[in-house]
Scaffold this motif. Structure first.
Motif, PDB file in Angstrom:
ATOM      1  N   ALA A  38       0.813  -1.221   0.000  1.00  0.00           N
ATOM      2  CA  ALA A  38       0.000   0.000   0.000  1.00  0.00           C
ATOM      3  C   ALA A  38       0.846   1.271   0.000  1.00  0.00           C
ATOM      4  N   THR A  75      -6.134   3.413  -2.682  1.00  0.00           N
ATOM      5  CA  THR A  75      -5.406   4.463  -1.957  1.00  0.00           C
ATOM      6  C   THR A  75      -6.033   5.836  -2.154  1.00  0.00           C
ATOM      7  N   MET A 100      -4.425  -0.317   2.245  1.00  0.00           N
ATOM      8  CA  MET A 100      -4.822   0.631   1.218  1.00  0.00           C
ATOM      9  C   MET A 100      -5.731   1.713   1.804  1.00  0.00           C
ATOM     10  N   VAL A 103      -3.875   4.512   3.558  1.00  0.00           N
ATOM     11  CA  VAL A 103      -3.306   5.488   2.630  1.00  0.00           C
ATOM     12  C   VAL A 103      -4.396   6.406   2.090  1.00  0.00           C
TER      13      VAL A 103
END
Length: 235
Positions: A38, A75, A100, A103
């Motif tokens: 990620a 993300t 993910m 982020v």
């Protein structure tokens, strides 16, 4: 090439599955892989995006209106491209990978947008019927275990008149490249759950033929490898 990995369980109809539980087996391995990747995913994805589909996110997300659901938000690469009215409290982003999602939350904070980002399963959305005006999924259907279930779920949660927005890399119209994609699937599907031979537009077109969707915009480029579509649920 997908925004992140979106498989849940090796058995799609497993009872009492919860998106925040740690899956076992292959699904658990794939989730851990994307959690690890990620932090560096955006850098790895930027080169391919700039070369293959530099303007697709902006054009597609600009069509979003009302209450918006993004499936497999990854993300959060789409967040800068939504209209301000959407990112002002009318966007829910669902993602299966906690790494993910972390982020994406950092990106949302940096952009100063009001987005509800949550863990969830694209194949079993935790949303009521007819609850959103726009459903979006970009470069992720390629990695959802049962992409037809995910597409059906997106249509289920759309209100009458709501819009389905999809973009992905798909099977090419150029047969030598299509052959290479078939070979790539032999490795990428068992190893990473990513499919190069899929084409969600086929599902959309079948629903359009049945009168369940109306295709409003459709474009296919780069030897047919990049495809996006905007379709609406009849009012």
């Amino acid at each position: 090439m997908c925004d992140s990995e979106r498989v849940t369980d090796d058995t799609p109809d497993a009872p009492d599955a919860t998106p925040d539980a740690t899956p076992d087996g292959r699904a658990g391995r794939l989730r851990r892989r994307w959690d690890r990747e990620a932090s560096g995913y955006d850098r790895a994805f930027a080169a391919a995006e700039g070369r293959m589909f530099p303007d697709v996110r902006r054009r597609l997300c600009a069509l979003a209106r009302g209450d918006v659901l993004e499936v497999a938000v990854g993300t959060g690469l789409n967040l800068p491209h939504y209209p301000p009215a959407v990112t002002g409290g009318h966007l829910v982003g669902v993602e299966w990978s906690p790494g993910m999602l972390d982020v994406a939350r950092q990106r949302a904070d940096g952009l100063g947008v009001d987005v509800d980002l949550r863990l969830g399963d694209a194949q079993r959305l935790d949303l009521p019927d007819s609850s959103v005006d726009t459903a979006v999924c970009t470069f992720s259907m390629c990695a959802i275990a049962d992409e037809r279930a995910a597409l059906a779920e997106m249509v289920r949660v759309l209100r009458p008149g709501g819009r389905l927005l999809l973009a992905d890399h798909v099977t090419s119209t150029f047969w030598p490249l299509r052959a290479l994609q078939a070979v790539a699937d032999l490795v990428s599907v068992p190893w990473a759950g990513e499919h190069f031979g899929r084409r969600p537009m086929r599902w959309v077109a079948a629903r359009a033929d049945a009168g369940e969707l109306v295709v409003e915009q459709h474009e296919r480029t780069r030897a047919g490898v990049i495809e996006w579509v905007a379709a609406a649920v009849p009012a």
